[in-house]
Motif scaffolding. Sequence first.
Motif, mmCIF file in Angstrom:
data_model
loop_
_atom_site.group_PDB
_atom_site.id
_atom_site.type_symbol
_atom_site.label_atom_id
_atom_site.label_comp_id
_atom_site.label_asym_id
_atom_site.label_seq_id
_atom_site.Cartn_x
_atom_site.Cartn_y
_atom_site.Cartn_z
ATOM 1 N N HIS A 42 0.918 -1.070 -0.061
ATOM 2 C CA HIS A 42 0.193 -0.058 0.090
ATOM 3 C C HIS A 42 0.855 1.252 0.022
ATOM 4 O O HIS A 42 1.132 1.832 0.864
ATOM 5 C CB HIS A 42 -0.630 0.099 1.279
ATOM 6 N N PRO A 43 1.525 1.378 -1.223
ATOM 7 C CA PRO A 43 2.604 2.503 -1.159
ATOM 8 C C PRO A 43 2.049 4.054 -0.796
ATOM 9 O O PRO A 43 3.061 4.825 -0.119
ATOM 10 C CB PRO A 43 3.259 2.622 -2.614
ATOM 11 N N GLY A 44 0.847 4.295 -0.852
ATOM 12 C CA GLY A 44 0.279 5.599 -0.722
ATOM 13 C C GLY A 44 -0.168 5.646 0.609
ATOM 14 O O GLY A 44 -0.377 6.880 1.419
ATOM 15 N N ALA A 45 -0.442 4.627 1.529
ATOM 16 C CA ALA A 45 -0.633 4.778 2.995
ATOM 17 C C ALA A 45 0.511 4.735 3.790
ATOM 18 O O ALA A 45 1.541 4.607 3.840
ATOM 19 C CB ALA A 45 -1.409 3.344 3.291
ATOM 20 N N THR A 46 -0.158 5.561 4.904
ATOM 21 C CA THR A 46 0.982 5.908 6.049
ATOM 22 C C THR A 46 0.465 4.823 7.160
ATOM 23 O O THR A 46 -0.495 4.651 7.644
ATOM 24 C CB THR A 46 0.583 7.199 6.549
ATOM 25 N N PRO A 47 1.703 3.939 7.529
ATOM 26 C CA PRO A 47 1.362 3.212 8.582
ATOM 27 C C PRO A 47 1.148 3.597 9.914
ATOM 28 O O PRO A 47 1.628 5.022 10.133
ATOM 29 C CB PRO A 47 2.798 2.249 8.844
ATOM 30 N N MET A 48 0.351 2.787 10.736
ATOM 31 C CA MET A 48 -0.017 3.404 12.017
ATOM 32 C C MET A 48 1.299 3.473 12.669
ATOM 33 O O MET A 48 2.417 2.768 12.575
ATOM 34 C CB MET A 48 -1.001 2.433 12.898
ATOM 35 N N ALA A 49 1.103 4.265 14.007
ATOM 36 C CA ALA A 49 2.173 4.406 14.893
ATOM 37 C C ALA A 49 2.270 3.140 15.623
ATOM 38 O O ALA A 49 1.123 2.357 15.832
ATOM 39 C CB ALA A 49 2.031 5.595 15.798
ATOM 40 N N ARG A 50 3.598 2.864 16.376
ATOM 41 C CA ARG A 50 3.693 1.607 16.905
ATOM 42 C C ARG A 50 2.560 1.423 18.158
ATOM 43 O O ARG A 50 1.887 0.469 18.208
ATOM 44 C CB ARG A 50 4.907 1.684 17.542
ATOM 45 N N GLU A 51 2.242 2.686 18.807
ATOM 46 C CA GLU A 51 1.393 2.534 19.701
ATOM 47 C C GLU A 51 -0.161 2.048 19.287
ATOM 48 O O GLU A 51 -0.870 1.302 20.003
ATOM 49 C CB GLU A 51 1.318 3.728 20.812
ATOM 50 N N ALA A 52 -0.536 2.857 18.258
ATOM 51 C CA ALA A 52 -1.832 2.682 17.695
ATOM 52 C C ALA A 52 -1.887 1.164 17.254
ATOM 53 O O ALA A 52 -2.778 0.475 17.187
ATOM 54 C CB ALA A 52 -2.028 3.653 16.564
ATOM 55 N N PHE A 53 -0.667 0.880 16.325
ATOM 56 C CA PHE A 53 -0.856 -0.612 15.845
ATOM 57 C C PHE A 53 -1.057 -1.500 17.046
ATOM 58 O O PHE A 53 -2.021 -2.686 17.021
ATOM 59 C CB PHE A 53 0.572 -0.990 15.547
#
Length: 70
Positions: A42-53
């Motif tokens: 998903h190249p356009g997506a921003t990964p969640m922060a570690r805490e949110a994940f």
Amino acid sequence: MWRSMRLVEQLREAWSAAKATARLAIGLPDYDAYVAHVRAQHPGATPMAREAFAVERMEARYGKGRSRCC
């Protein structure tokens, strides 16, 4: 010299595999694998922060507002 460098690399790979296996066995989500997946698939997506994940994974596993043991 090259043999010792190769041995060190093999030990690093084995340690990484052991950590991943242990995390899967006890149910800890692998944030680094998640980030690699998001970036690759998903190249356009921003990964969640570690805490949110971590919160999202625990809610997915145990449900929101309830607890279960098995």
